[in-house]
Scaffold this motif. Structure first.
Motif, PDB file in Angstrom:
ATOM      1  N   LEU A 191       1.810  -5.706   3.452  1.00 55.80           N
ATOM      2  CA  LEU A 191       0.768  -6.331   4.268  1.00 55.80           C
ATOM      3  C   LEU A 191       0.547  -7.758   3.768  1.00 55.80           C
ATOM      4  CD1 LEU A 191      -1.337  -3.111   4.197  1.00 55.80           C
ATOM      5  CD2 LEU A 191      -0.602  -4.192   6.349  1.00 55.80           C
ATOM      6  N   VAL A 192       0.619  -8.694   4.692  1.00 57.53           N
ATOM      7  CA  VAL A 192       0.605 -10.099   4.278  1.00 57.53           C
ATOM      8  C   VAL A 192      -0.803 -10.566   3.914  1.00 57.53           C
ATOM      9  CG1 VAL A 192       0.297 -11.073   6.603  1.00 57.53           C
ATOM     10  CG2 VAL A 192       1.521 -12.399   4.855  1.00 57.53           C
ATOM     11  N   ARG A 193      -0.861 -11.482   2.930  1.00 61.64           N
ATOM     12  CA  ARG A 193      -2.101 -12.133   2.524  1.00 61.64           C
ATOM     13  C   ARG A 193      -1.831 -13.629   2.451  1.00 61.64           C
ATOM     14  NH1 ARG A 193      -3.437  -7.896   3.933  1.00 61.64           N
ATOM     15  NH2 ARG A 193      -4.412  -6.196   2.767  1.00 61.64           N
ATOM     16  N   ASP A 221       7.126 -13.782  10.716  1.00 62.55           N
ATOM     17  CA  ASP A 221       7.661 -12.439  10.448  1.00 62.55           C
ATOM     18  C   ASP A 221       8.969 -12.504   9.650  1.00 62.55           C
ATOM     19  OD1 ASP A 221       5.656 -10.949  11.644  1.00 62.55           O
ATOM     20  OD2 ASP A 221       6.695 -10.718  13.553  1.00 62.55           O
ATOM     21  N   ASP A 239       3.685   1.869  15.275  1.00 60.94           N
ATOM     22  CA  ASP A 239       2.391   1.707  14.615  1.00 60.94           C
ATOM     23  C   ASP A 239       1.232   1.955  15.577  1.00 60.94           C
ATOM     24  OD1 ASP A 239       0.675   1.111  12.559  1.00 60.94           O
ATOM     25  OD2 ASP A 239       1.222  -0.999  12.416  1.00 60.94           O
ATOM     26  N   ASP A 240       0.075   2.283  15.025  1.00 58.51           N
ATOM     27  CA  ASP A 240      -1.170   2.416  15.806  1.00 58.51           C
ATOM     28  C   ASP A 240      -0.999   3.363  16.989  1.00 58.51           C
ATOM     29  OD1 ASP A 240      -2.082   0.544  14.048  1.00 58.51           O
ATOM     30  OD2 ASP A 240      -2.033  -1.127  15.455  1.00 58.51           O
ATOM     31  N   GLU A 256       7.868  -1.784  11.275  1.00 59.27           N
ATOM     32  CA  GLU A 256       6.744  -1.233  12.052  1.00 59.27           C
ATOM     33  C   GLU A 256       6.432  -2.126  13.232  1.00 59.27           C
ATOM     34  OE1 GLU A 256       3.057  -0.096  10.043  1.00 59.27           O
ATOM     35  OE2 GLU A 256       4.279   0.885   8.529  1.00 59.27           O
ATOM     36  N   GLU A 275       3.744   0.168   2.429  1.00 62.11           N
ATOM     37  CA  GLU A 275       3.642  -0.738   3.572  1.00 62.11           C
ATOM     38  C   GLU A 275       3.317  -2.122   3.037  1.00 62.11           C
ATOM     39  OE1 GLU A 275       0.742   0.076   6.704  1.00 62.11           O
ATOM     40  OE2 GLU A 275       1.436  -1.658   7.853  1.00 62.11           O
ATOM     41  N   ASN A 331       5.609  -4.974   8.917  1.00 64.50           N
ATOM     42  CA  ASN A 331       5.106  -5.101  10.290  1.00 64.50           C
ATOM     43  C   ASN A 331       5.754  -6.293  10.977  1.00 64.50           C
ATOM     44  OD1 ASN A 331       2.632  -3.152  10.401  1.00 64.50           O
ATOM     45  ND2 ASN A 331       2.460  -4.231   8.446  1.00 64.50           N
ATOM     46  N   VAL A 332       6.278  -6.100  12.169  1.00 69.14           N
ATOM     47  CA  VAL A 332       6.753  -7.255  12.929  1.00 69.14           C
ATOM     48  C   VAL A 332       6.255  -7.184  14.371  1.00 69.14           C
ATOM     49  CG1 VAL A 332       8.852  -7.427  11.519  1.00 69.14           C
ATOM     50  CG2 VAL A 332       8.959  -6.331  13.760  1.00 69.14           C
ATOM     51  N   PHE A 381      -7.212   4.271   1.746  1.00 68.91           N
ATOM     52  CA  PHE A 381      -7.972   3.840   0.571  1.00 68.91           C
ATOM     53  C   PHE A 381      -8.257   4.999  -0.380  1.00 68.91           C
ATOM     54  CE2 PHE A 381     -10.114  -0.041   2.865  1.00 68.91           C
ATOM     55  CZ  PHE A 381      -8.869  -0.624   3.003  1.00 68.91           C
ATOM     56  N   GLN A 403       0.840  -1.198   0.000  1.00 63.25           N
ATOM     57  CA  GLN A 403       0.000   0.000   0.000  1.00 63.25           C
ATOM     58  C   GLN A 403       0.880   1.254   0.000  1.00 63.25           C
ATOM     59  OE1 GLN A 403      -2.479   0.891   3.472  1.00 63.25           O
ATOM     60  NE2 GLN A 403      -4.048   1.750   2.111  1.00 63.25           N
ATOM     61  N   SER A 452      -7.599 -13.364   5.978  1.00 60.22           N
ATOM     62  CA  SER A 452      -7.117 -12.027   6.329  1.00 60.22           C
ATOM     63  C   SER A 452      -6.102 -12.106   7.469  1.00 60.22           C
ATOM     64  CB  SER A 452      -8.324 -11.179   6.729  1.00 60.22           C
ATOM     65  OG  SER A 452      -7.947 -10.203   7.653  1.00 60.22           O
ATOM     66  N   PRO A 453      -5.094 -11.214   7.443  1.00 63.86           N
ATOM     67  CA  PRO A 453      -4.111 -11.226   8.535  1.00 63.86           C
ATOM     68  C   PRO A 453      -4.757 -11.022   9.903  1.00 63.86           C
ATOM     69  CG  PRO A 453      -3.853  -9.261   7.169  1.00 63.86           C
ATOM     70  CD  PRO A 453      -4.796 -10.172   6.453  1.00 63.86           C
TER      71      PRO A 453
HETATM   72  P1  C2E Z   1      -1.939  -2.367  10.457  1.00 68.79           P
HETATM   73  O1  C2E Z   1      -0.465  -2.581  10.518  1.00 68.79           O
HETATM   74  O2  C2E Z   1      -2.502  -1.253  11.286  1.00 68.79           O
HETATM   75  O3  C2E Z   1      -2.252  -2.191   8.907  1.00 68.79           O
HETATM   76  C1  C2E Z   1      -3.208  -1.311   8.397  1.00 68.79           C
HETATM   77  C2  C2E Z   1      -4.474  -2.050   8.024  1.00 68.79           C
HETATM   78  O4  C2E Z   1      -5.453  -1.094   7.606  1.00 68.79           O
HETATM   79  C3  C2E Z   1      -4.299  -3.005   6.838  1.00 68.79           C
HETATM   80  O5  C2E Z   1      -5.212  -4.082   7.023  1.00 68.79           O
HETATM   81  C4  C2E Z   1      -4.746  -2.132   5.656  1.00 68.79           C
HETATM   82  O6  C2E Z   1      -5.190  -2.886   4.552  1.00 68.79           O
HETATM   83  C5  C2E Z   1      -5.857  -1.357   6.284  1.00 68.79           C
HETATM   84  N1  C2E Z   1      -6.090  -0.051   5.660  1.00 68.79           N
HETATM   85  C6  C2E Z   1      -5.198   0.763   5.027  1.00 68.79           C
HETATM   86  N2  C2E Z   1      -5.800   1.887   4.616  1.00 68.79           N
HETATM   87  C7  C2E Z   1      -7.099   1.808   4.993  1.00 68.79           C
HETATM   88  C8  C2E Z   1      -8.253   2.667   4.847  1.00 68.79           C
HETATM   89  O7  C2E Z   1      -8.194   3.760   4.280  1.00 68.79           O
HETATM   90  N3  C2E Z   1      -9.413   2.215   5.381  1.00 68.79           N
HETATM   91  C9  C2E Z   1      -9.526   1.006   6.010  1.00 68.79           C
HETATM   92  N4  C2E Z   1     -10.720   0.640   6.500  1.00 68.79           N
HETATM   93  N5  C2E Z   1      -8.460   0.178   6.169  1.00 68.79           N
HETATM   94  C10 C2E Z   1      -7.278   0.563   5.664  1.00 68.79           C
HETATM   95  P2  C2E Z   1      -4.742  -5.590   6.831  1.00 68.79           P
HETATM   96  O8  C2E Z   1      -3.847  -5.690   5.634  1.00 68.79           O
HETATM   97  O9  C2E Z   1      -5.982  -6.436   6.869  1.00 68.79           O
HETATM   98  O10 C2E Z   1      -3.852  -5.882   8.112  1.00 68.79           O
HETATM   99  C11 C2E Z   1      -4.436  -5.921   9.391  1.00 68.79           C
HETATM  100  C12 C2E Z   1      -3.386  -6.001  10.456  1.00 68.79           C
HETATM  101  O11 C2E Z   1      -2.703  -7.256  10.417  1.00 68.79           O
HETATM  102  C13 C2E Z   1      -2.294  -4.941  10.329  1.00 68.79           C
HETATM  103  O12 C2E Z   1      -2.723  -3.713  10.864  1.00 68.79           O
HETATM  104  C14 C2E Z   1      -1.175  -5.575  11.105  1.00 68.79           C
HETATM  105  O13 C2E Z   1      -1.344  -5.368  12.478  1.00 68.79           O
HETATM  106  C15 C2E Z   1      -1.362  -7.051  10.802  1.00 68.79           C
HETATM  107  N6  C2E Z   1      -0.465  -7.430   9.693  1.00 68.79           N
HETATM  108  C16 C2E Z   1      -0.663  -7.320   8.365  1.00 68.79           C
HETATM  109  N7  C2E Z   1       0.390  -7.776   7.677  1.00 68.79           N
HETATM  110  C17 C2E Z   1       1.299  -8.192   8.604  1.00 68.79           C
HETATM  111  C18 C2E Z   1       2.611  -8.782   8.530  1.00 68.79           C
HETATM  112  O14 C2E Z   1       3.183  -8.988   7.450  1.00 68.79           O
HETATM  113  N8  C2E Z   1       3.228  -9.100   9.723  1.00 68.79           N
HETATM  114  C19 C2E Z   1       2.629  -8.843  10.936  1.00 68.79           C
HETATM  115  N9  C2E Z   1       3.300  -9.178  12.044  1.00 68.79           N
HETATM  116  N10 C2E Z   1       1.409  -8.300  11.034  1.00 68.79           N
HETATM  117  C20 C2E Z   1       0.751  -7.963   9.885  1.00 68.79           C
END
Ligand code: C2E
Ligand code: CA
Ligand code: CA
Ligand code: CA
Length: 278
Positions: free
Chosen positions: A60-62, A90, A179-180, A149, A58, A117-118, A257, A44, A72-73
């Motif tokens: 983001l894993v799928r 990770d 993050d967050d 992150e 960023e 993200n880790v 988005f 993203q 979904s993650p």
């Molecule tokens: P996060 O790190 O806070 O990632 C942001 C999440 O918000 C992502 O969801 C992203 O797709 C979503 N997002 C981005 N922009 C928008 C927006 O404008 N509106 C909305 N509603 N959502 C948006 P995703 O990809 O489903 O990931 C969810 C969480 O899972 C992540 O939150 C993160 O905590 C974790 N995650 C995802 N990928 C990885 C990874 O590779 N490793 C680890 N350890 N955690 C991951």
């Protein structure tokens, strides 16, 4: 009251059994999923608020699970955290990002970053920094091309070790993003002690920027960040109004988005180079 009590116990038993069943399957699946290359990264764009220039992605894993389909993650990262598999997962994901950076080698803008993200679990052992250094060496990554992150919780538990690890990561130019930010438990006192470079304002704060009202919390976070010389990324920007409000602040970077959703590598690269969704 007795029957209600019993019903309650029954309810919990069923949910727990279901949860355990799901967990057992997924737990063994996470390992085989890594072996079978079922995890892929989506990217993203992260952009400069004032100009819209894309400065990074960023990752983001799928998970494309053979029987369950797309997972979904949000559904498997918490499980992996619970079982401890998050450590291996990770590292697997970091390697995917490093491979992709290598494939993009020479085609990305200067100082472009991919942020991964880790779990903060990695910050209790020095092995993590060794692993990152190996990735830089093995994939010949440009200094600073990988960013990490983490959420704040795990860092405070062992502040001195976390600091040591982050200092070690600095030798590869790895930047750290908290993050967050603003959710959960924030111990502001340790913020200035950690060698962190970027704060990501949680989406829940950005959600509230939709009207002409004041936004004292976002302002306060930006003031704090500027005092500590952190850059700030606003996550979850969905509307033009939110972006317009942010343009009136000192927030440097954004993500959401409104500009682009997470996309497969090829599509993300097209978006980066042409500004168009393919
Ligand atoms: P996060 O790190 O806070 O990632 C942001 C999440 O918000 C992502 O969801 C992203 O797709 C979503 N997002 C981005 N922009 C928008 C927006 O404008 N509106 C909305 N509603 N959502 C948006 P995703 O990809 O489903 O990931 C969810 C969480 O899972 C992540 O939150 C993160 O905590 C974790 N995650 C995802 N990928 C990885 C990874 O590779 N490793 C680890 N350890 N955690 C991951
Ligand atoms: Ca993140
Ligand atoms: Ca986030
Ligand atoms: Ca978030």
């Amino acid at each position: 009251a007795k029957s209600l009590g019993r019903g309650k116990v029954q309810f919990f038993n069923d949910t727990m059994r279901q949860k355990l069943k799901g967990a057992a399957l997924l737990e063994s699946d996470i390992q085989s999923g890594m072996n079978k290359h079922e995890f892929a990264l989506f990217y993203q764009p992260i952009f400069t608020i004032q100009t819209g220039e894309i400065i990074g992605f960023e990752a983001l894993v799928r998970w494309h699970h053979p029987e369950r389909g797309f997972i979904s993650p949000a559904d498997f990262i918490p499980l992996a955290e619970e079982t401890g598999q998050i450590l291996a997962l990770d590292l697997h994901i970091l390697e995917l990002a490093a491979k992709q950076l290598r494939l993009w080698h020479g085609t990305l803008p200067k100082d472009f970053k991919v942020t991964v993200n880790v779990s903060s679990k990695h910050f209790s052992t020095l092995e993590f920094a060794d692993f990152i250094q190996r990735l830089y060496f093995e994939y010949k990554l440009p200094l600073g091309s990988l960013c990490i992150e983490i959420t704040e919780s795990g860092l405070i538990e062992n502040l001195s070790l976390a600091t040591e690890i982050i200092e070690k990561l600095k030798t590869c130019g790895v930047k750290l993003c908290l993050d967050d930010f603003g959710t959960g438990y924030s111990a502001l006192g340790y913020l200035h002690q950690l060698p962190i470079h970027i704060l990501k304002i949680d989406k829940s704060f950005i959600d509230n920027l939709n009207c002409g009202e004041n936004h004292p919390l976002v302002d306060a976070i930006l003031t704090l960040a500027s005092a500590l010389e952190f850059d700030v990324v606003a996550e979850g920007i969905e509307t033009q109004t939110q972006l317009d409000v942010l343009k009136q602040t000192k927030c440097q970077y954004g993500q959401g988005f409104l500009v682009a959703k997470p996309m497969p590598a090829k599509q993300a690269f097209t978006f980066l180079t042409t500004g168009k969704l393919s």
